[in-house]
Write a protein that holds these residues in place. Structure first.
Motif, PDB file in Angstrom:
ATOM      1  N   VAL A  32       0.841  -1.208   0.000  1.00 57.38           N
ATOM      2  CA  VAL A  32       0.000   0.000   0.000  1.00 57.38           C
ATOM      3  C   VAL A  32       0.873   1.254   0.000  1.00 57.38           C
ATOM      4  CG1 VAL A  32      -1.613   1.345   1.396  1.00 57.38           C
ATOM      5  CG2 VAL A  32      -2.003  -1.090   1.083  1.00 57.38           C
ATOM      6  N   THR A 172     -13.881   0.621   7.557  1.00 57.25           N
ATOM      7  CA  THR A 172     -12.446   0.554   7.888  1.00 57.25           C
ATOM      8  C   THR A 172     -12.284  -0.539   8.938  1.00 57.25           C
ATOM      9  OG1 THR A 172     -10.558   1.622   8.978  1.00 57.25           O
ATOM     10  CG2 THR A 172     -12.729   2.479   9.539  1.00 57.25           C
ATOM     11  N   VAL A 211     -11.835   4.715   0.061  1.00 56.36           N
ATOM     12  CA  VAL A 211     -10.391   4.893  -0.126  1.00 56.36           C
ATOM     13  C   VAL A 211     -10.097   6.387  -0.020  1.00 56.36           C
ATOM     14  CG1 VAL A 211      -8.450   4.574  -1.692  1.00 56.36           C
ATOM     15  CG2 VAL A 211     -10.316   2.889  -1.632  1.00 56.36           C
ATOM     16  N   GLN A 216      -7.243   7.772   7.171  1.00 58.15           N
ATOM     17  CA  GLN A 216      -6.796   6.467   6.654  1.00 58.15           C
ATOM     18  C   GLN A 216      -5.277   6.475   6.466  1.00 58.15           C
ATOM     19  OE1 GLN A 216      -8.037   5.296   2.529  1.00 58.15           O
ATOM     20  NE2 GLN A 216      -9.153   3.735   3.655  1.00 58.15           N
ATOM     21  N   LEU A 221      -5.324   0.549   5.859  1.00 53.79           N
ATOM     22  CA  LEU A 221      -5.663  -0.130   4.598  1.00 53.79           C
ATOM     23  C   LEU A 221      -5.151  -1.568   4.592  1.00 53.79           C
ATOM     24  CD1 LEU A 221      -5.186   2.668   1.945  1.00 53.79           C
ATOM     25  CD2 LEU A 221      -7.264   1.333   2.339  1.00 53.79           C
ATOM     26  N   ASP A 224      -7.619  -3.502   6.266  1.00 54.73           N
ATOM     27  CA  ASP A 224      -8.778  -3.761   5.386  1.00 54.73           C
ATOM     28  C   ASP A 224      -8.509  -4.962   4.479  1.00 54.73           C
ATOM     29  OD1 ASP A 224     -10.473  -1.613   6.210  1.00 54.73           O
ATOM     30  OD2 ASP A 224      -9.244  -0.220   5.056  1.00 54.73           O
ATOM     31  N   THR A 260      -7.267   3.945  -5.860  1.00 50.10           N
ATOM     32  CA  THR A 260      -8.404   3.029  -5.682  1.00 50.10           C
ATOM     33  C   THR A 260      -8.284   1.862  -6.664  1.00 50.10           C
ATOM     34  OG1 THR A 260      -9.797   4.896  -5.016  1.00 50.10           O
ATOM     35  CG2 THR A 260     -10.934   2.870  -5.649  1.00 50.10           C
ATOM     36  N   LEU A 263      -5.858  -0.666  -5.468  1.00 53.16           N
ATOM     37  CA  LEU A 263      -6.423  -1.526  -4.423  1.00 53.16           C
ATOM     38  C   LEU A 263      -7.409  -2.540  -5.011  1.00 53.16           C
ATOM     39  CD1 LEU A 263      -6.895   1.141  -1.605  1.00 53.16           C
ATOM     40  CD2 LEU A 263      -5.161  -0.641  -1.716  1.00 53.16           C
TER      41      LEU A 263
END
Ligand code: SAM
Length: 355
Positions: A32, A172, A211, A216, A221, A224, A260, A263
């Motif tokens: 990430v 989240t 996102v 965050q 993340l 997640d 996004t 991800l």
């Protein structure tokens, strides 16, 4: 060619994820925090191969019905929050919902998604009657519900009435981050308990997250991604956070479309058979957001089937896309745009396949 040793290592992690469909949480965090357009392009390539092995280039469409904009909750990011006194509230009657489903069926939709705020008027009696009526009129269609947190008894009644799927984004996976985005009465613990109830009852379950929501971090993340890996949901809805002018987060920046999409690719590698939508928020921030989502590994789009006046009032965030190919009546345009990128909109319930 990768530009650095760090990117080379991340590409190896992407390869490992494509093989194992799991990584230690610190490796997710490394992926990430190492986002770059070239790493994202690499992940997207692997995600497309993975998606094609399960779904080919088929695009499943769902007709989205925004059945109520009343909400008893006060989520800090959402334009439907109860404290937003400027929101125009509406609720669709069962007759209107059924008429929209009939219209959607004619257009080729075989899944209807009934979404709404947590409106106390959407009682079990009302919703079970509506689900039964849709299934009676269109037995070859799936009904997905997205009505927030309800009791086990309520979820069971709706399932018994014929609902097939339930979308409940976990928002989240980090409890402190969750607490910063919600009032004290809403907890991650309860949200996750709802997801467990839904799965135990037999729904095809969808979780998901925004996102770029304020607060965050790569660590939240990574949590997640690890949660999705452990939960193995049938669906996962992610989309960029988009500010709404009448919320406390009005002045926060929107999430990034490119990030996004990256991800989305990682999620496809975690669960090859995931039903993964290219969401409206993507299309809101970029007119080619849907296409970019599909090219990153998504396989679902959810055009809006609500009556036009309701679409504007269901204002989760500013400038929500709900016309053109975002609209159910724009399905032909959506199909054309998908064909341009080598994808094919199909008339199908679009259930999760086995990998
Ligand atoms: N009330 C139901 C629930 O809580 O699941 C369904 C409706 S809720 C409005 C649907 C989703 O919209 C939420 O799960 C959230 O992720 C998303 N959403 C709300 N406000 C948003 C914003 N400002 N930007 C992006 N997504 C948002």
């Amino acid at each position: 060619m990768p530009s650095s040793a760090a990117e080379e290592r991340c590409r190896e992690l992407v390869d490992l994820l494509a093989r194992e469909h799991a990584l230690p949480i610190e490796k997710y965090e490394e992926l990430v925090s190492s986002f770059s357009p070239s790493l994202a392009a690499y992940a997207a390539e692997r995600a497309l191969v993975t998606r094609r092995a399960v779904y080919g280039d088929d695009v499943f469409v769902r007709g989205l019905l925004e059945i109520s904009s009343y909400c008893r909750n006060d989520c800090l990011y959402c334009g439907l929050r109860r404290s937003n006194r400027s929101a125009e509230r509406y609720r669709l009657s069962p007759e209107i919902v059924l008429a929209c489903c009939d219209e959607g069926y004619e257009l080729g939709f075989r899944t209807f998604v009934l979404q709404g705020g947590e409106d106390p008027a959407l009682t079990d009696e009302l919703m079970c009657g509506l689900v039964r009526a849709i299934k009676l009129a269109h037995p070859d269609c799936a009904v997905t519900l997205s009505l927030g947190e309800r009791s086990h008894k309520s979820y069971q009644a709706l399932f018994d009435a014929g609902a097939d799927r339930y979308l409940l984004r976990h928002e989240t996976a980090d409890p402190a981050h969750y607490a910063s985005l919600h009032p004290a009465e809403l907890t991650l613990e309860h949200r996750l308990a709802c997801l467990r109830d839904l799965a135990a009852i037999g729904y095809q379950v969808g979780c998901g997250f925004m996102v770029g929501s304020p607060g965050q971090t790569p660590a939240t993340l990574a949590a997640d991604l690890k949660l999705v890996e452990g939960l193995r949901p049938a669906m996962c809805g992610i989309g960029p956070f988009v500010p709404h002018h009448a919320t406390p987060l009005a002045h926060e920046p929107a999430g990034s479309v490119g990030f996004t999409c990256y991800l989305l690719s990682l999620l496809r590698l975690i669960e090859p058979a995931l039903l993964l939508p290219a969401t409206t928020a993507l299309a809101t921030l970029d007119p080619r957001g849907r296409e970019r989502g599909m090219l990153a590994g998504a396989n679902v789009v959810m055009p809006n089937l609500s009556p036009t006046d309701a679409r504007e009032k269901y204002e989760l965030y500013d400038n929500k896309a709900c016309a053109g190919s975002e609209a159910a009546e724009g399905l032909a345009e959506l199909s054309r745009r998908m064909e341009e990128i080598g994808c094919h909109v199909v008339v199908d319930r679009g259930d999760a396949r086995r990998r």
